[in-house]
Design an enzyme around this catalytic site. Structure first.
Site, mmCIF file in Angstrom:
data_model
loop_
_atom_site.group_PDB
_atom_site.id
_atom_site.type_symbol
_atom_site.label_atom_id
_atom_site.label_comp_id
_atom_site.label_asym_id
_atom_site.label_seq_id
_atom_site.Cartn_x
_atom_site.Cartn_y
_atom_site.Cartn_z
ATOM 1 N N ASP A 16 2.743 24.725 23.811
ATOM 2 C CA ASP A 16 1.307 24.884 24.072
ATOM 3 C C ASP A 16 0.775 23.603 24.702
ATOM 4 O O ASP A 16 0.901 22.533 24.122
ATOM 5 C CB ASP A 16 0.620 25.149 22.716
ATOM 6 C CG ASP A 16 -0.877 25.407 22.814
ATOM 7 O OD1 ASP A 16 -1.413 25.451 23.935
ATOM 8 O OD2 ASP A 16 -1.493 25.574 21.743
ATOM 9 N N GLY A 17 0.194 23.740 25.886
ATOM 10 C CA GLY A 17 -0.415 22.586 26.540
ATOM 11 C C GLY A 17 0.205 22.316 27.895
ATOM 12 O O GLY A 17 1.375 21.951 27.985
ATOM 13 N N GLY A 49 -7.077 19.189 21.715
ATOM 14 C CA GLY A 49 -8.528 19.044 21.780
ATOM 15 C C GLY A 49 -9.200 19.711 22.961
ATOM 16 O O GLY A 49 -10.307 20.201 22.815
ATOM 17 N N HIS A 107 -3.739 34.044 22.212
ATOM 18 C CA HIS A 107 -3.729 32.772 21.477
ATOM 19 C C HIS A 107 -5.171 32.281 21.321
ATOM 20 O O HIS A 107 -5.920 32.210 22.289
ATOM 21 C CB HIS A 107 -2.901 31.771 22.278
ATOM 22 C CG HIS A 107 -2.640 30.460 21.601
ATOM 23 N ND1 HIS A 107 -1.603 30.284 20.715
ATOM 24 C CD2 HIS A 107 -3.274 29.264 21.688
ATOM 25 C CE1 HIS A 107 -1.597 29.016 20.289
ATOM 26 N NE2 HIS A 107 -2.620 28.384 20.856
ATOM 27 N N ASP A 131 -7.422 29.187 20.085
ATOM 28 C CA ASP A 131 -7.412 27.758 19.753
ATOM 29 C C ASP A 131 -8.677 27.407 18.979
ATOM 30 O O ASP A 131 -9.766 27.342 19.537
ATOM 31 C CB ASP A 131 -7.313 26.929 21.038
ATOM 32 C CG ASP A 131 -5.898 26.898 21.584
ATOM 33 O OD1 ASP A 131 -4.986 26.524 20.826
ATOM 34 O OD2 ASP A 131 -5.700 27.259 22.761
HETATM 35 ZN ZN ZN Z 1 -3.075 26.360 20.962
#
Ligand code: ZN
Length: 219
Positions: free
Chosen positions: A176-177, A143, A34, A36
């Site tokens: 995600d997160g 972020g 993944h 980002d």
């Molecule tokens: Zn992500």
């Protein structure tokens, strides 16, 4: 194909050893890498661009799951596809013509994903659900890596699961997160099928391979 996906976010990897880090998670059974992407506009942070995707493409055969936290993503889809992205996931908050953007992604030969921020209601993506190959629920505010999981997003995953099932959609439902050994089982129970993890893998005290294994064991 695995029924459940571990998508390893390199946001928490050691970039001085990116090749070794990716090889370790690949050997440990990670399914996707993944990436980002942050632009300093849609989110305050700036991370990586097509160049890093291209680097990952040379390091691994694993699918590259590219999450675009950027404004006007349609301007960069081709660059990321050419760099070797397998999937491109765009934010509903940045796409006035989401259906058109998803079509553009598919035309580039990539899996078309849509993602929504924690405060964005599920209704915002309702119209495009039949077109999405992947729906990503962000379970932290976007972020930065290493943020606190937002428990209210579990209900959002359940709601999207019901909608996808009603459509008989085979789209991946990704989260995600803040995904770790505590939160992954809750998201899986809610109906998620793909799990992005960064800190839980690359900051695992016993190393990245142990991080992948600790999550894989729960699936
Ligand atoms: Zn992500």
């Amino acid at each position: 194909m695995n029924r459940y996906i571990i998508s390893t976010s390199i946001l928490s990897a050691d970039f001085a050893r990116l090749g070794e880090e990716i090889a370790a998670v690949e050997a440990a059974g990670a399914d996707w890498i993944h990436v980002d992407v942050m632009d300093g506009h849609f989110v305050p942070n700036i991370t990586m661009g097509p160049f890093i995707v291209e680097t990952c493409r040379r390091i691994t055969q694993l699918p590259l799951d590219v999450h675009l936290m950027i404004e006007k993503p349609e301007r960069y889809l081709e660059a990321f596809a050419e760099a070797g992205a397998s999937g491109l996931t765009v934010h509903i908050e940045t796409c006035p013509d989401l259906s058109g953007t998803l079509k553009q992604i598919k035309a580039l030969g990539c899996r078309a994903g849509v993602v929504l921020n924690p405060e964005t209601p599920v209704g915002a993506i309702q119209a495009v659900l039949p077109e999405a190959d992947l729906v990503l629920v962000l379970s932290v505010n976007p972020g930065y890596s290493g943020q606190e999981f937002i428990p209210e997003t579990i209900g959002k995953v359940s709601e999207i699961r019901r909608k996808l099932d009603a459509l008989r959609s085979s789209a991946w439902l990704e989260v995600d997160g803040g995904i770790d050994v505590e939160t992954l089982p809750k998201m899986k129970a809610a109906g998620a099928t793909a799990f992005v993890a960064a800190t839980a893998i690359f900051r695992h005290p016993a190393g990245a391979a142990a991080g992948v294994e600790s999550l894989r064991d729960l699936l």
